[in-house]
Design a protein around this motif. Structure first.
Motif, PDB file in Angstrom:
ATOM      1  N   ASP A   1       0.835  -1.201   0.000  1.00  0.00           N
ATOM      2  CA  ASP A   1       0.000   0.000   0.000  1.00  0.00           C
ATOM      3  C   ASP A   1       0.875   1.258   0.000  1.00  0.00           C
ATOM      4  O   ASP A   1       1.722   1.450   0.875  1.00  0.00           O
ATOM      5  CB  ASP A   1      -0.910  -0.003   1.229  1.00  0.00           C
ATOM      6  N   VAL A   2       0.640   2.113  -0.989  1.00  0.00           N
ATOM      7  CA  VAL A   2       1.515   3.276  -1.184  1.00  0.00           C
ATOM      8  C   VAL A   2       1.410   4.266  -0.036  1.00  0.00           C
ATOM      9  O   VAL A   2       2.426   4.758   0.479  1.00  0.00           O
ATOM     10  CB  VAL A   2       1.187   3.952  -2.537  1.00  0.00           C
ATOM     11  N   GLN A   3       0.196   4.581   0.386  1.00  0.00           N
ATOM     12  CA  GLN A   3       0.038   5.588   1.430  1.00  0.00           C
ATOM     13  C   GLN A   3       0.629   5.126   2.755  1.00  0.00           C
ATOM     14  O   GLN A   3       1.276   5.904   3.467  1.00  0.00           O
ATOM     15  CB  GLN A   3      -1.438   5.954   1.604  1.00  0.00           C
TER      16      GLN A   3
ATOM     17  N   GLU B   1       9.043   2.149  -8.221  1.00  0.00           N
ATOM     18  CA  GLU B   1       7.783   1.654  -8.778  1.00  0.00           C
ATOM     19  C   GLU B   1       7.069   2.715  -9.608  1.00  0.00           C
ATOM     20  O   GLU B   1       6.354   2.400 -10.551  1.00  0.00           O
ATOM     21  CB  GLU B   1       6.868   1.193  -7.640  1.00  0.00           C
ATOM     22  N   ASN B   2       7.249   4.002  -9.239  1.00  0.00           N
ATOM     23  CA  ASN B   2       6.571   5.086  -9.951  1.00  0.00           C
ATOM     24  C   ASN B   2       7.455   6.327  -9.952  1.00  0.00           C
ATOM     25  O   ASN B   2       7.388   7.156  -9.043  1.00  0.00           O
ATOM     26  CB  ASN B   2       5.231   5.395  -9.285  1.00  0.00           C
ATOM     27  N   PRO B   3       8.289   6.492 -10.986  1.00  0.00           N
ATOM     28  CA  PRO B   3       9.198   7.640 -11.036  1.00  0.00           C
ATOM     29  C   PRO B   3       8.485   8.986 -11.073  1.00  0.00           C
ATOM     30  O   PRO B   3       9.101  10.021 -10.806  1.00  0.00           O
ATOM     31  CB  PRO B   3       9.990   7.404 -12.337  1.00  0.00           C
TER      32      PRO B   3
ATOM     33  N   TRP C   1      11.555   5.113   0.625  1.00  0.00           N
ATOM     34  CA  TRP C   1      11.276   6.113  -0.411  1.00  0.00           C
ATOM     35  C   TRP C   1      11.791   5.633  -1.762  1.00  0.00           C
ATOM     36  O   TRP C   1      11.110   5.790  -2.788  1.00  0.00           O
ATOM     37  CB  TRP C   1      11.925   7.448  -0.066  1.00  0.00           C
ATOM     38  N   GLY C   2      12.973   5.048  -1.768  1.00  0.00           N
ATOM     39  CA  GLY C   2      13.561   4.577  -3.024  1.00  0.00           C
ATOM     40  C   GLY C   2      12.715   3.516  -3.695  1.00  0.00           C
ATOM     41  O   GLY C   2      12.553   3.512  -4.926  1.00  0.00           O
ATOM     42  N   ALA C   3      12.154   2.609  -2.913  1.00  0.00           N
ATOM     43  CA  ALA C   3      11.301   1.566  -3.483  1.00  0.00           C
ATOM     44  C   ALA C   3      10.044   2.174  -4.103  1.00  0.00           C
ATOM     45  O   ALA C   3       9.601   1.761  -5.186  1.00  0.00           O
ATOM     46  CB  ALA C   3      10.924   0.556  -2.401  1.00  0.00           C
ATOM     47  N   LEU C   4       9.468   3.155  -3.445  1.00  0.00           N
ATOM     48  CA  LEU C   4       8.272   3.818  -3.971  1.00  0.00           C
ATOM     49  C   LEU C   4       8.573   4.523  -5.289  1.00  0.00           C
ATOM     50  O   LEU C   4       7.803   4.443  -6.253  1.00  0.00           O
ATOM     51  CB  LEU C   4       7.732   4.817  -2.945  1.00  0.00           C
TER      52      LEU C   4
END
Length: 436
Positions: free
Chosen positions: A146-148, A176-178, A170-173
């Motif tokens: 879950d992103v949030q 997944e979505n630059p 943060w890097g993983a997020l």
């Protein structure tokens, strides 16, 4: 009885209507609707829960507690009622009770995501990062990826000082979505907090492309390139102060042992015991200086970038007028020789540079009037203005003295103080009293 609506629920329409009326502030009509619902089902806990929320909206806090307490008594296993009861405690700064209720609720309803969100909110309000992180990790077991939840976890890890895991999250997020601007900004802040601002250059460059002209992005871009911005954009802190407004007094005075408004008010009243003066309170926040001063035989004007803070300050009924504006605009737009006292407590830790603002404050003050302002203390062997890892500015004592002298103040006194405590550690600073 069950507190959950059924397909033949005779109260459902009444309750939905009442909730909507409460949200719009139409409390009289909401009360009539809840009365209808209670006549239909006299012991419906949902009615008492909404009655409690309506009472809170009306400012009747004892009645709010009565309503929610009755809802919990009628349906002790009903999670929504328990959660609203815990949240009411949190909103009223009864944080120990709120945390205890939240932990019991989480234990009783471990798979309820609405409960999880409320428990994390209470943990944040109470400043319990360990608790928030523990429940966020539990949430990610329930809803992996879950992103949030991951954003909240990364932010809390950084605030806790766990910069390595925060940066990893943060890097993983971002991987997944630059195009995730919120996560890129989160990583920028994490790099700066970790003392590695140069590592944020790639993210600030990407953010400038995603949000050209954004003042917050420009601010962090300067830091990433080794430049200390002279001021912080108001947009950087407005949302934070809005969210803190209802908890600010309890958090600062009881939690961080913040005594600066009391100290400043004592200095002002010692000089003006008859209270015959006009005061401009820059960055008035929730009105702590006004509370310490009381009503004046003159006018007390508050200025703050946060409308939510101003709303809290207005409740004290000591300010004559407020302006929802930032420091620089307020100083620029105020006529000459208007105030006996201008105060800026815990303002320059965000506003930064003194070289423009101190002369402008001098212009607003009548002859023999005073300018009181505080700063966090920077080492005397370093630059005049330092942006700390906390995100706040610190100033050299000697620089504050020099700027006041250059502006024309004839008497300048500087008192070294512990401004507040953070993590049980004193935050060293000073209070400047400059007389025109």
């Amino acid at each position: 009885m069950s507190a959950t609506a059924t397909p033949t629920d005779p109260n459902r329409q009444h309750l939905e209507t009442a909730r909507e009326l409460i949200s719009r502030g139409e409390l009289q009509q909401a009360a009539l609707t809840l009365n209808q619902a209670q006549r239909t089902m006299p012991n419906d806990p949902r009615v008492f829960m909404l009655a409690g929320l309506m009472a809170e909206k009306a400012g009747n806090i004892p009645k709010a507690f009565d309503g929610l307490r009755r809802a919990v008594t009628l349906a002790p296993d009903w999670a929504p009622g328990q959660l609203e009861f815990a949240l009411l405690h949190a909103r009223q700064n009864q944080l120990r009770e709120a945390v205890e209720l939240a932990e019991k609720l989480a234990l009783a309803h471990p798979n309820d995501l609405v409960v999880l969100a409320g428990v994390v909110d209470i943990a944040h309000r109470a400043g319990h990062l360990d608790m928030a992180i523990r429940h966020l990790r539990r949430g990610l077991v329930l809803v992996p990826g879950d992103v949030q939840l991951r954003r909240l976890l990364a932010r809390d890890l950084g605030d806790q000082g766990n910069h390595g895991e925060a940066l990893e999250t943060w890097g993983a997020l971002i991987g997944e979505n630059p195009q995730d601007a919120e996560s890129r900004l989160g990583r920028v802040k994490a790099c700066i907090a970790a003392g590695k601002p140069a590592q944020a250059v790639a993210d600030t460059t990407a953010l400038m492309e995603l949000a050209p002209g954004d003042s917050v992005v420009a601010y962090y871009t300067a830091i990433a390139h080794g430049v200390t911005p002279q001021h912080q954009p108001p947009e950087l802190h407005r949302a934070m102060f809005d969210s803190l407004a209802s908890l600010y007094d309890q958090h600062m005075v009881a939690g961080l042992k913040y005594k600066l408004p009391k100290i400043a008010a004592e200095k002002i009243l010692a000089r003006y015991p008859d209270k015959h003066l006009n005061v401009l309170d820059l960055g008035c926040g929730t009105g702590l200086l006004g509370v310490c001063l009381g009503r004046l035989d003159g006018f007390l004007i508050g200025v703050d970038i946060s409308m939510k803070m101003i709303e809290q300050a207005a409740r004290h009924n000591v300010y004559d007028r407020f302006h929802n504006a930032n420091l620089l605009d307020a100083l620029r737009d105020t006529p000459d020789s208007t105030y006996e006292v201008v105060a800026a407590l815990d303002v320059f830790i965000y506003a930064g540079d003194l070289t423009d603002t101190v002369p402008d404050a001098f212009r607003l003050i009548v002859p023999h009037g005073d300018f009181l302002f505080s700063c966090e203390a920077a080492p005397e062997d370093g630059p005049d203005l330092v942006l700390q890892a906390s995100g706040r500015y610190a100033h050299k004592r000697s620089h504050a003295m020099a700027v006041c002298r250059e502006a024309g103040f004839t008497s300048v006194e500087i008192e070294d103080l512990v401004l507040r405590y953070e993590g049980d550690q004193p935050v060293q600073g000073f209070l400047v009293s400059a007389r025109k």
